[in-house]
Motif scaffolding. Structure first.
Motif, mmCIF file in Angstrom:
data_model
loop_
_atom_site.group_PDB
_atom_site.id
_atom_site.type_symbol
_atom_site.label_atom_id
_atom_site.label_comp_id
_atom_site.label_asym_id
_atom_site.label_seq_id
_atom_site.Cartn_x
_atom_site.Cartn_y
_atom_site.Cartn_z
ATOM 1 N N ALA A 37 39.258 39.076 43.778
ATOM 2 C CA ALA A 37 40.434 39.476 42.852
ATOM 3 C C ALA A 37 40.463 38.413 41.698
ATOM 4 O O ALA A 37 40.544 37.189 42.414
ATOM 5 C CB ALA A 37 41.820 39.671 43.416
ATOM 6 N N ARG A 39 42.282 35.856 39.286
ATOM 7 C CA ARG A 39 43.780 35.340 39.240
ATOM 8 C C ARG A 39 43.974 35.064 37.670
ATOM 9 O O ARG A 39 43.985 33.875 37.205
ATOM 10 C CB ARG A 39 43.599 33.816 39.769
ATOM 11 N N SER A 71 44.070 45.057 45.265
ATOM 12 C CA SER A 71 44.626 44.052 44.091
ATOM 13 C C SER A 71 44.977 45.014 42.889
ATOM 14 O O SER A 71 44.175 46.064 42.506
ATOM 15 C CB SER A 71 43.748 42.862 43.758
ATOM 16 N N TYR A 73 44.314 43.591 40.173
ATOM 17 C CA TYR A 73 43.391 43.221 39.452
ATOM 18 C C TYR A 73 41.903 43.774 39.530
ATOM 19 O O TYR A 73 40.900 43.357 39.035
ATOM 20 C CB TYR A 73 43.301 41.720 39.329
#
Length: 176
Positions: A37, A39, A71, A73
């Motif tokens: 994922a 950040r 996540s 993301y």
């Protein structure tokens, strides 16, 4: 419906800066169900969370099957999965002069339904697409079953409405 067409990358690239390496480039295009994922920074994270909320249930006829670890993301569809990651760092190819001049056979720029993308052929023969001209970088990686740039059209058409809705046009942070 707008299919891929060549565009000068200079129209899509953000101002030149030192190339950044992709952080956490653990995106996989095989049968693996895990994806690193991103950040994203504080400006990008809310955009990616908004994108996550409006992503389609199906892409290219494949049902949504998000990879682990879960996540906001990342997202996925099918098996092997079409993988989406939001909030990545700017790909180095976006500022590569060879790409801007159309001299890199493995990277071209194009647009599909109002979303501009950098299309990159990876060393394993798979394709990676990264949004350009948006306030967050969204990366879509295709599995080998979608082995050519023409195979990507439906994927990008299916994702375009969500990207247009959640990620405004503009210049993304270099960090993601």
């Amino acid at each position: 419906m707008h299919f891929f067409r060549h565009r000068p990358l200079a129209l899509l690239a953000v101002p030149l800066a030192p190339a950044l390496l992709l952080a956490g480039a653990g995106c996989s295009s095989d049968d693996s169900a895990t994806v690193a994922a991103p950040r994203p920074d504080a400006k990008t994270a809310p955009l990616c969370r908004s994108l996550h909320e409006v992503l389609p249930a199906k892409v290219d006829g494949q049902r949504r099957a998000d990879p682990g670890p879960r996540s906001v993301y990342t997202a996925g569809w099918g098996n092997p999965a079409i993988i989406l990651r939001c909030g990545i760092v700017r790909p180095p190819k976006m500022t590569d002069p060879k790409v801007a001049e159309g001299q890199d056979p493995d990277a071209i720029a194009g647009g599909v339904n109002g979303v501009d993308w950098l299309m990159e052929k990876r060393s394993d023969g798979t394709w990676r697409f990264t949004t350009s001209g948006r306030r967050a970088y969204v990366e879509v990686t295709l599995p080998k079953r979608l082995s050519g740039p023409d195979d990507s059209t439906q994927v990008l058409e299916d994702l375009a409405p969500a990207v247009r809705k959640a990620i405004p046009e503009g210049i993304a942070s270099m960090r993601g």
